[in-house]
Design a protein around this motif. Sequence first.
Motif, mmCIF file in Angstrom:
data_model
loop_
_atom_site.group_PDB
_atom_site.id
_atom_site.type_symbol
_atom_site.label_atom_id
_atom_site.label_comp_id
_atom_site.label_asym_id
_atom_site.label_seq_id
_atom_site.Cartn_x
_atom_site.Cartn_y
_atom_site.Cartn_z
ATOM 1 N N ILE A 127 0.784 -1.056 -0.083
ATOM 2 C CA ILE A 127 0.053 0.061 0.047
ATOM 3 C C ILE A 127 0.781 1.416 0.081
ATOM 4 N N GLU A 128 2.068 1.312 0.756
ATOM 5 C CA GLU A 128 2.971 2.350 0.789
ATOM 6 C C GLU A 128 3.571 2.800 -0.523
ATOM 7 N N HIS A 129 3.888 1.775 -1.030
ATOM 8 C CA HIS A 129 4.505 1.580 -2.814
ATOM 9 C C HIS A 129 3.407 2.180 -3.634
ATOM 10 N N VAL A 130 2.272 1.741 -3.520
ATOM 11 C CA VAL A 130 1.115 2.275 -4.439
ATOM 12 C C VAL A 130 0.855 3.925 -4.121
ATOM 13 N N LEU A 131 0.719 4.085 -2.837
ATOM 14 C CA LEU A 131 0.585 5.525 -2.502
ATOM 15 C C LEU A 131 1.882 6.252 -3.160
ATOM 16 N N GLY A 132 3.146 5.887 -3.048
ATOM 17 C CA GLY A 132 4.236 6.718 -3.596
ATOM 18 C C GLY A 132 4.046 6.941 -5.158
ATOM 19 N N LEU A 133 3.565 5.743 -5.790
ATOM 20 C CA LEU A 133 3.588 5.765 -7.304
ATOM 21 C C LEU A 133 2.310 6.806 -7.671
ATOM 22 N N ALA A 134 1.215 6.756 -6.664
ATOM 23 C CA ALA A 134 0.400 7.625 -7.013
ATOM 24 C C ALA A 134 0.397 9.098 -7.032
ATOM 25 N N GLU A 135 1.672 9.362 -6.396
ATOM 26 C CA GLU A 135 2.124 10.958 -6.345
ATOM 27 C C GLU A 135 2.717 11.278 -7.593
ATOM 28 N N LEU A 136 3.306 10.336 -8.304
ATOM 29 C CA LEU A 136 3.808 10.625 -9.598
ATOM 30 C C LEU A 136 2.489 11.321 -10.643
ATOM 31 N N ARG A 137 3.048 12.289 -11.496
ATOM 32 C CA ARG A 137 2.178 13.074 -12.422
ATOM 33 C C ARG A 137 1.745 12.161 -13.422
ATOM 34 N N ASN A 138 2.507 11.247 -14.003
ATOM 35 C CA ASN A 138 1.826 10.585 -15.038
ATOM 36 C C ASN A 138 1.091 9.327 -14.798
ATOM 37 N N ILE A 139 0.999 8.878 -13.235
ATOM 38 C CA ILE A 139 0.146 8.031 -12.900
ATOM 39 C C ILE A 139 -0.882 8.093 -12.101
ATOM 40 N N GLU A 140 -2.074 7.653 -12.327
ATOM 41 C CA GLU A 140 -3.538 7.754 -11.755
ATOM 42 C C GLU A 140 -3.922 6.497 -11.412
ATOM 43 N N ILE A 141 -4.039 6.386 -9.943
ATOM 44 C CA ILE A 141 -4.631 5.127 -9.243
ATOM 45 C C ILE A 141 -5.773 5.476 -8.745
ATOM 46 N N GLN A 142 -7.029 4.687 -9.050
ATOM 47 C CA GLN A 142 -8.344 4.667 -8.610
ATOM 48 C C GLN A 142 -8.482 3.224 -7.875
ATOM 49 N N VAL A 143 -9.434 3.705 -6.798
ATOM 50 C CA VAL A 143 -9.676 2.317 -6.346
ATOM 51 C C VAL A 143 -11.261 1.967 -6.339
ATOM 52 N N MET A 144 -11.740 0.807 -6.771
ATOM 53 C CA MET A 144 -13.129 0.400 -6.902
ATOM 54 C C MET A 144 -13.595 -0.179 -5.429
ATOM 55 N N PRO A 145 -14.529 0.579 -4.973
ATOM 56 C CA PRO A 145 -15.030 0.211 -3.415
ATOM 57 C C PRO A 145 -15.658 -0.978 -3.498
ATOM 58 N N LEU A 146 -15.454 -1.655 -2.400
ATOM 59 C CA LEU A 146 -15.920 -3.222 -2.172
ATOM 60 C C LEU A 146 -17.489 -3.264 -2.508
ATOM 61 N N VAL A 147 -18.048 -2.320 -2.085
ATOM 62 C CA VAL A 147 -19.385 -2.374 -2.097
ATOM 63 C C VAL A 147 -20.107 -1.295 -3.204
ATOM 64 N N ARG A 148 -20.429 -1.852 -4.341
ATOM 65 C CA ARG A 148 -20.761 -0.826 -5.504
ATOM 66 C C ARG A 148 -21.870 -1.533 -6.298
ATOM 67 N N GLU A 149 -23.068 -0.668 -6.254
ATOM 68 C CA GLU A 149 -24.054 -1.361 -6.873
ATOM 69 C C GLU A 149 -24.054 -1.491 -8.300
ATOM 70 N N ASP A 150 -23.402 -0.560 -8.974
ATOM 71 C CA ASP A 150 -23.431 -0.554 -10.664
ATOM 72 C C ASP A 150 -21.788 -0.938 -10.895
ATOM 73 N N HIS A 151 -21.601 -1.560 -11.939
ATOM 74 C CA HIS A 151 -19.901 -1.807 -11.948
ATOM 75 C C HIS A 151 -19.831 -2.366 -13.684
ATOM 76 N N ALA A 152 -18.923 -1.375 -14.391
ATOM 77 C CA ALA A 152 -18.968 -1.677 -15.830
ATOM 78 C C ALA A 152 -17.807 -2.822 -15.910
ATOM 79 N N GLY A 153 -17.246 -3.413 -14.913
ATOM 80 C CA GLY A 153 -16.016 -4.201 -15.253
ATOM 81 C C GLY A 153 -16.279 -5.604 -14.696
ATOM 82 N N LEU A 154 -17.678 -6.092 -14.881
ATOM 83 C CA LEU A 154 -17.852 -7.314 -14.262
ATOM 84 C C LEU A 154 -17.686 -8.551 -15.085
ATOM 85 N N HIS A 155 -17.035 -8.084 -16.421
ATOM 86 C CA HIS A 155 -16.607 -9.156 -17.473
ATOM 87 C C HIS A 155 -15.233 -9.760 -17.251
ATOM 88 N N GLY A 156 -14.703 -8.779 -16.368
ATOM 89 C CA GLY A 156 -13.168 -9.248 -15.872
ATOM 90 C C GLY A 156 -12.016 -8.018 -16.217
#
Length: 288
Positions: free
Chosen positions: A197-226
Amino acid sequence: MDETVGAGGSCGGAPGNGGAEPESSNSLKAFGEVVKAFRKRARLTQEQFAPLVRYSVPTVASIEQGRRFPPTDFVDRAEEVLDAFGTLRGAARHLSRRPGLASWFRQWARLEAEAVSLYTYECRLLPGLLQTEAYARRLFINQLPPLGDEQIEAQLAARLERQRLLRERPNTAYSFILEEHLFLRRTGGEGVTRELIEHVLGLAELRNIEIQVMPLVREDHAGLHGPIRLLETPDNRWLGYSEGQENGQLIPDSVVVSKLQMRYARMRSQALTLEDSKSLLRQMRGAA
């Protein structure tokens, strides 16, 4: 997933046998020696040569030492700068294999190294580009059939080398959407997870890297195909990639790629914002 660890095609699948046969890197070393010989013939130091081919000095050094696969644009620029009589292009054509990489992943890895945009959604395990050494090692150790020590080290070295892309290609836009449960699983234990987690947080500070977390509870999800992987080539063509437990497939079909882009775009709006994702990761780091 990635170079050496396969994963099931649906979310929640466990890592499988990567099918990567570690091999000698003699061809890469030979290519590196050829580059070095022509560079010295041109009376250029690595520091002088690097800006001419528009790569960093460490990257040039890695290629000459046979530790990094040369990107196509490096080969073309080096050929012209060093007036190599077609030797470098000819030698590069024989570099179809990469040590430590699964056979099905090598084509995508070459494209990935030159991409101007790279989008990744994962629901099975952390993408290889974001893994720590401890996390990746645990994945390799857990593979079945079991890997030998030399195989694990070869695959680990390949993964860590590939991660240099994140920092050596600051003009490439990287986007990652990661399921919250990937961190809650605590693969490798609490210490490994906290470091991850510390490593991912560090990478998320770089200008060219965007990291988003999909929450555990989500009624609508477009990625259910994998999982989804998309990249944009230097000539602005978009390609996709799909990987199962024992195979991987490049997706050049523009119709299919368009569908994947549509799903990925929707997931970017469904996942937590960049700042909320960091906040959640900090909370999980404290709880790990």
